[in-house]
Design a protein around this motif. Sequence first.
Motif, PDB file in Angstrom:
ATOM      1  N   PRO A  38       0.805  -1.225   0.000  1.00  0.00           N
ATOM      2  CA  PRO A  38       0.000   0.000   0.000  1.00  0.00           C
ATOM      3  C   PRO A  38       0.841   1.280   0.000  1.00  0.00           C
ATOM      4  O   PRO A  38       0.359   2.341  -0.395  1.00  0.00           O
ATOM      5  CB  PRO A  38      -0.803  -0.108   1.301  1.00  0.00           C
ATOM      6  N   GLU A  39       2.106   1.171   0.447  1.00  0.00           N
ATOM      7  CA  GLU A  39       2.910   2.395   0.565  1.00  0.00           C
ATOM      8  C   GLU A  39       3.884   2.503  -0.601  1.00  0.00           C
ATOM      9  O   GLU A  39       4.977   1.945  -0.581  1.00  0.00           O
ATOM     10  CB  GLU A  39       3.650   2.401   1.907  1.00  0.00           C
ATOM     11  N   LEU A  40       3.440   3.215  -1.626  1.00  0.00           N
ATOM     12  CA  LEU A  40       4.235   3.345  -2.842  1.00  0.00           C
ATOM     13  C   LEU A  40       4.489   4.809  -3.148  1.00  0.00           C
ATOM     14  O   LEU A  40       3.643   5.664  -2.881  1.00  0.00           O
ATOM     15  CB  LEU A  40       3.473   2.744  -4.024  1.00  0.00           C
ATOM     16  N   LEU A  46       7.434   2.592  -6.623  1.00  0.00           N
ATOM     17  CA  LEU A  46       8.268   1.713  -5.808  1.00  0.00           C
ATOM     18  C   LEU A  46       7.899   1.951  -4.350  1.00  0.00           C
ATOM     19  O   LEU A  46       7.336   2.985  -4.001  1.00  0.00           O
ATOM     20  CB  LEU A  46       9.755   2.015  -6.036  1.00  0.00           C
ATOM     21  N   ALA A  47       8.226   0.967  -3.509  1.00  0.00           N
ATOM     22  CA  ALA A  47       7.884   1.077  -2.095  1.00  0.00           C
ATOM     23  C   ALA A  47       8.489   2.347  -1.504  1.00  0.00           C
ATOM     24  O   ALA A  47       9.648   2.674  -1.762  1.00  0.00           O
ATOM     25  CB  ALA A  47       8.399  -0.154  -1.357  1.00  0.00           C
ATOM     26  N   SER A  48       7.684   3.060  -0.719  1.00  0.00           N
ATOM     27  CA  SER A  48       8.155   4.293  -0.096  1.00  0.00           C
ATOM     28  C   SER A  48       7.359   4.485   1.193  1.00  0.00           C
ATOM     29  O   SER A  48       6.121   4.467   1.160  1.00  0.00           O
ATOM     30  CB  SER A  48       7.920   5.467  -1.054  1.00  0.00           C
ATOM     31  N   PRO A  49       8.062   4.649   2.331  1.00  0.00           N
ATOM     32  CA  PRO A  49       7.351   4.740   3.619  1.00  0.00           C
ATOM     33  C   PRO A  49       6.293   5.840   3.612  1.00  0.00           C
ATOM     34  O   PRO A  49       6.568   6.971   3.189  1.00  0.00           O
ATOM     35  CB  PRO A  49       8.470   5.059   4.622  1.00  0.00           C
ATOM     36  N   GLY A  50       5.110   5.485   4.056  1.00  0.00           N
ATOM     37  CA  GLY A  50       4.018   6.454   4.141  1.00  0.00           C
ATOM     38  C   GLY A  50       3.450   6.862   2.796  1.00  0.00           C
ATOM     39  O   GLY A  50       2.604   7.745   2.711  1.00  0.00           O
ATOM     40  N   GLY A  51       3.931   6.225   1.721  1.00  0.00           N
ATOM     41  CA  GLY A  51       3.438   6.590   0.394  1.00  0.00           C
ATOM     42  C   GLY A  51       3.904   7.968  -0.043  1.00  0.00           C
ATOM     43  O   GLY A  51       3.260   8.624  -0.867  1.00  0.00           O
TER      44      GLY A  51
END
Length: 225
Positions: A38-40, A46-51
Amino acid sequence: MLKTLGEMLFGGSCFLCRGKASGLLCEPCDADLPRLGPELCPRCALASPGGAVCGRCLTQPPAYDATQAAFAYAFPADVLIQSLKFRGELALAPFLGDILSKIVSGIGVDCLVPVPLSAERLRSRGYNQALEIARRVAAATGTRLAPELCERGRDTAEQMDLPLEERAKNVRGAFQCAGIVAGTVAVLDDVMTTGATLEEMAATLKRAGAARVVNWVVARTPHRV
Ligand SMILES: [Zn+2]
Ligand SMILES: [Zn+2]
């Protein structure tokens, strides 16, 4: 009882495991399709904290403004994509198009452009898998399909056959826009790996006048490559 489309096309057996299925895939195989977390990063998916927008996109902003992806490029989504692309399994195009349509529904764009193949590649393959998927996505989302907007002038090597560091060079200058482009353009491709092809497409469309370019892809490699 009326047969479902999947039964007519695949005789009621799952495309992947040949088990009993009412659609193209049986329920377990469908559940196995690799979803993205869910956090892209909204820009590169690509994955990224907090989106949040990722560090790479902040320091080296890509030409495209956003990316939506249906799956991670992993088993068994990769089997479906390769079967469509290399084995002529064209019934997979509406199946993948329907899934992508759900991800992008509600995103307003002015037109949808599939990543084009060169005339030479189109002749040898017989179809453009991105265009086949795009037909379904355009119909399902009510988006204008505009494959004529951008063409691939010269034949380039298949990106998958090249080392990662050579992919940007391989597609540089590969695309041309037929005329003036305006507004927001969605670019559809089957797979986004390094993003080099979509970067080149977005840069080309923006030079031709597009205000915004967003990527709609079936599958995204889940890690930076
Ligand atoms: Zn199955
Ligand atoms: Zn990013």
